[in-house]
Design a protein around this motif. Structure first.
Motif, short mmCIF file in Angstrom:
data_model
loop_
_atom_site.label_atom_id
_atom_site.label_comp_id
_atom_site.label_asym_id
_atom_site.label_seq_id
_atom_site.Cartn_x
_atom_site.Cartn_y
_atom_site.Cartn_z
N SER A 178 31.22 43.10 31.83
CA SER A 178 32.67 42.92 31.59
C SER A 178 33.50 42.98 32.85
N GLN A 179 32.89 42.90 34.01
CA GLN A 179 33.63 42.92 35.28
C GLN A 179 33.54 41.53 35.91
N PRO A 180 34.66 41.00 36.41
CA PRO A 180 34.63 39.68 37.04
C PRO A 180 34.00 39.73 38.44
N TYR A 181 33.21 38.73 38.74
CA TYR A 181 32.58 38.58 40.05
C TYR A 181 32.95 37.22 40.61
N LEU A 182 33.06 37.15 41.93
CA LEU A 182 33.32 35.89 42.62
C LEU A 182 32.00 35.41 43.20
N LYS A 183 31.69 34.12 43.04
CA LYS A 183 30.47 33.58 43.63
C LYS A 183 30.84 32.98 44.98
N VAL A 184 30.31 33.60 46.03
CA VAL A 184 30.54 33.15 47.41
C VAL A 184 29.17 32.85 47.99
N GLY A 185 28.85 31.57 48.12
CA GLY A 185 27.51 31.21 48.58
C GLY A 185 26.48 31.69 47.58
N ASP A 186 25.52 32.48 48.05
CA ASP A 186 24.48 33.04 47.19
C ASP A 186 24.81 34.45 46.72
N TYR A 187 25.99 34.91 46.97
CA TYR A 187 26.36 36.29 46.68
C TYR A 187 27.34 36.39 45.51
N ALA A 188 27.21 37.49 44.78
CA ALA A 188 28.18 37.85 43.74
C ALA A 188 29.04 38.95 44.33
N VAL A 189 30.32 38.70 44.46
CA VAL A 189 31.24 39.62 45.13
C VAL A 189 32.20 40.22 44.10
N MET A 190 32.26 41.54 44.09
CA MET A 190 33.25 42.21 43.23
C MET A 190 34.61 42.13 43.91
N ASP A 192 36.84 44.37 44.53
CA ASP A 192 37.16 45.42 45.50
C ASP A 192 36.36 45.30 46.79
N GLN A 193 35.40 44.36 46.84
CA GLN A 193 34.63 44.12 48.06
C GLN A 193 35.30 43.09 48.98
N VAL A 194 36.29 42.37 48.47
CA VAL A 194 37.01 41.37 49.26
C VAL A 194 37.91 42.07 50.25
N LYS A 195 37.73 41.72 51.53
CA LYS A 195 38.51 42.36 52.59
C LYS A 195 39.56 41.44 53.20
N LEU A 196 39.31 40.12 53.12
CA LEU A 196 40.22 39.15 53.74
C LEU A 196 40.24 37.89 52.89
N VAL A 197 41.43 37.31 52.72
CA VAL A 197 41.60 36.08 51.96
C VAL A 197 42.34 35.07 52.83
N ASN A 198 41.76 33.88 52.97
CA ASN A 198 42.41 32.79 53.71
C ASN A 198 42.73 31.67 52.74
N TYR A 199 44.02 31.37 52.57
CA TYR A 199 44.42 30.29 51.65
C TYR A 199 44.46 28.98 52.37
N PHE A 258 41.42 33.57 43.14
CA PHE A 258 40.58 33.38 44.32
C PHE A 258 39.81 32.06 44.31
N LEU A 259 39.77 31.36 43.19
CA LEU A 259 39.00 30.12 43.12
C LEU A 259 39.44 29.14 44.22
N GLY A 260 38.46 28.64 44.97
CA GLY A 260 38.73 27.66 46.01
C GLY A 260 39.25 28.24 47.32
N THR A 261 39.40 29.54 47.39
CA THR A 261 39.90 30.14 48.63
C THR A 261 38.73 30.64 49.47
N ASN A 262 39.00 30.82 50.75
CA ASN A 262 38.00 31.33 51.68
C ASN A 262 38.20 32.84 51.78
N THR A 265 33.64 30.21 50.65
CA THR A 265 34.60 29.77 49.64
C THR A 265 34.16 30.26 48.26
N VAL A 266 35.12 30.73 47.48
CA VAL A 266 34.84 31.17 46.11
C VAL A 266 34.62 29.92 45.27
#
Length: 141
Positions: A120-132, A134-141, A92-96, A111-112
């Protein structure tokens, strides 16, 4: 010839120095088997261990071994899952992405920027948020 007498404190110190070992709080299957064989070696020949007692202890030993094997298997599965989630998060790095994490009910889009770990769980940093993941609903490459 003078006879030296030991004080109570000196006797305790001498006894403690003889037993200078570190007890382990974890007993494994080898320890259990050693205890069982020692018990069999030192039993009273006139009053030997009953068959049912021996069978019960062997069943306990077998159960202990199965639990240790199960624990090892669960640890391997947990490691595999964590490695798989880490690989997914790196993709997900660099994707919207759009994710449902905001308390107002509005999805977060951004953008991630980086990947982090919490418990021990990976989180994505999107802006000021930490996103798990399973919380990602849409990915734009």
């Amino acid at each position: 010839m003078a006879i030296e007498t030991l004080t109570e404190a000196q006797r305790i110190q001498a006894a403690n120095s003889k037993n200078d070992r570190t007890p382990s709080s974890n007993l494994g299957k080898d320890d259990f088997l050693q205890l069982l064989t020692t018990q069999l070696k030192n039993q009273d020949p006139m009053n030997p261990m009953e068959d049912m007692d021996f069978i019960g202890q062997m069943a306990e030993f077998s159960s202990l071994e199965q639990m240790l094997n199960l624990n090892s298997s669960v640890e391997k599965i947990n490691t595999a899952i964590t490695n798989n989630q880490t690989t997914q998060a790196m993709m997900f790095l660099g994707t919207n992405v759009t994710a449902d994490v905001d308390d107002s009910g509005e999805p977060i889009t951004g953008t991630v920027e980086m990947i982090g770990f919490k418990d021990s769980q990976p989180y994505l940093k999107v802006g000021d948020y930490a996103v798990m993941l399973d919380q990602v609903k849409l990915v734009n490459y």
